[in-house]
Design a protein around this motif. Sequence first.
Motif, mmCIF file in Angstrom:
data_model
loop_
_atom_site.group_PDB
_atom_site.id
_atom_site.type_symbol
_atom_site.label_atom_id
_atom_site.label_comp_id
_atom_site.label_asym_id
_atom_site.label_seq_id
_atom_site.Cartn_x
_atom_site.Cartn_y
_atom_site.Cartn_z
ATOM 1 N N ASP A 61 0.819 -1.210 0.000
ATOM 2 C CA ASP A 61 0.000 0.000 0.000
ATOM 3 C C ASP A 61 0.854 1.262 0.000
ATOM 4 O O ASP A 61 0.493 2.270 -0.615
ATOM 5 N N SER A 62 2.006 1.203 0.637
ATOM 6 C CA SER A 62 2.855 2.384 0.789
ATOM 7 C C SER A 62 3.485 2.843 -0.528
ATOM 8 O O SER A 62 3.964 3.977 -0.608
ATOM 9 N N VAL A 63 3.489 1.978 -1.545
ATOM 10 C CA VAL A 63 4.132 2.353 -2.813
ATOM 11 C C VAL A 63 3.155 2.402 -3.980
ATOM 12 O O VAL A 63 3.554 2.774 -5.097
ATOM 13 N N LYS A 64 1.898 2.052 -3.763
ATOM 14 C CA LYS A 64 0.911 2.067 -4.852
ATOM 15 C C LYS A 64 0.815 3.455 -5.471
ATOM 16 O O LYS A 64 0.749 4.459 -4.781
ATOM 17 N N GLY A 65 0.843 3.482 -6.815
ATOM 18 C CA GLY A 65 0.754 4.751 -7.524
ATOM 19 C C GLY A 65 2.084 5.440 -7.721
ATOM 20 O O GLY A 65 2.167 6.428 -8.451
ATOM 21 N N ARG A 66 3.136 4.935 -7.062
ATOM 22 C CA ARG A 66 4.466 5.543 -7.193
ATOM 23 C C ARG A 66 5.487 4.589 -7.806
ATOM 24 O O ARG A 66 6.405 5.021 -8.496
ATOM 25 N N PHE A 67 5.348 3.297 -7.519
ATOM 26 C CA PHE A 67 6.290 2.291 -8.014
ATOM 27 C C PHE A 67 5.615 1.429 -9.072
ATOM 28 O O PHE A 67 4.410 1.151 -8.988
ATOM 29 N N ASP A 82 9.076 6.260 -8.590
ATOM 30 C CA ASP A 82 8.848 7.694 -8.807
ATOM 31 C C ASP A 82 8.333 8.345 -7.538
ATOM 32 O O ASP A 82 7.823 7.681 -6.644
ATOM 33 N N ASN A 83 8.467 9.668 -7.494
ATOM 34 C CA ASN A 83 8.013 10.431 -6.330
ATOM 35 C C ASN A 83 8.525 9.808 -5.027
ATOM 36 O O ASN A 83 7.760 9.563 -4.091
ATOM 37 N N LEU A 84 9.817 9.574 -4.998
ATOM 38 C CA LEU A 84 10.415 8.909 -3.848
ATOM 39 C C LEU A 84 10.335 9.772 -2.593
ATOM 40 O O LEU A 84 10.417 11.010 -2.655
ATOM 41 N N LYS A 85 10.167 9.096 -1.465
ATOM 42 C CA LYS A 85 10.057 9.749 -0.169
ATOM 43 C C LYS A 85 11.183 9.255 0.742
ATOM 44 O O LYS A 85 11.757 8.180 0.504
#
Length: 120
Positions: A61-67, A82-85
Motif C-alpha cells: 500500500d505504501s508504494v501504490k501509484g508511485r512504483f 517515482d516520487n520517492l520519499k
Amino acid sequence: QVRLVESGGGLVQPGGSLRLSCAASGTILGIYAMAWYRQAPGKERELVATIRNGGTIKYADSVKGRFTISRDTQNTVNLQMDNLKSEDTAVYYCNAVLGIVAIDGEYNYWGQGTQVTVSS
C-alpha cells in the motif's frame, strides 16, 4: 548455480526517481514469480511488489501509484520508483521463485541487495 544481481540503487532527492533492475542467471528451468523487497535500518524486510507469470501484480500500500514493477524478459525484473520519499530509504532485494534444471521443486533465491537513499 543460480545468481540474482541487482543494479540501479543510489542517492536521490525527495520527489525524484530511480529504476532498479535485477537479472537472474544460471541453470534455471523457469521463473514463476519475481519480487522486490526492502529492509530499512532496524526494521523487518517487507514486500514492495511482486509479479507472477501470467501477469498478476501486487504492491505494498505504501508504494501504490508511485512504483511500477515489470519484466523485460523471462529472467529480468525492474522496479521503477517515482516520487520517492525519505521513508523509501532502504536496502532493496530482488527475489525469484524458480525451478532448477534437473532438480525437482521450486526454490527461493535472493540478490545481494542495493541501497536506495532518499535525502535532500
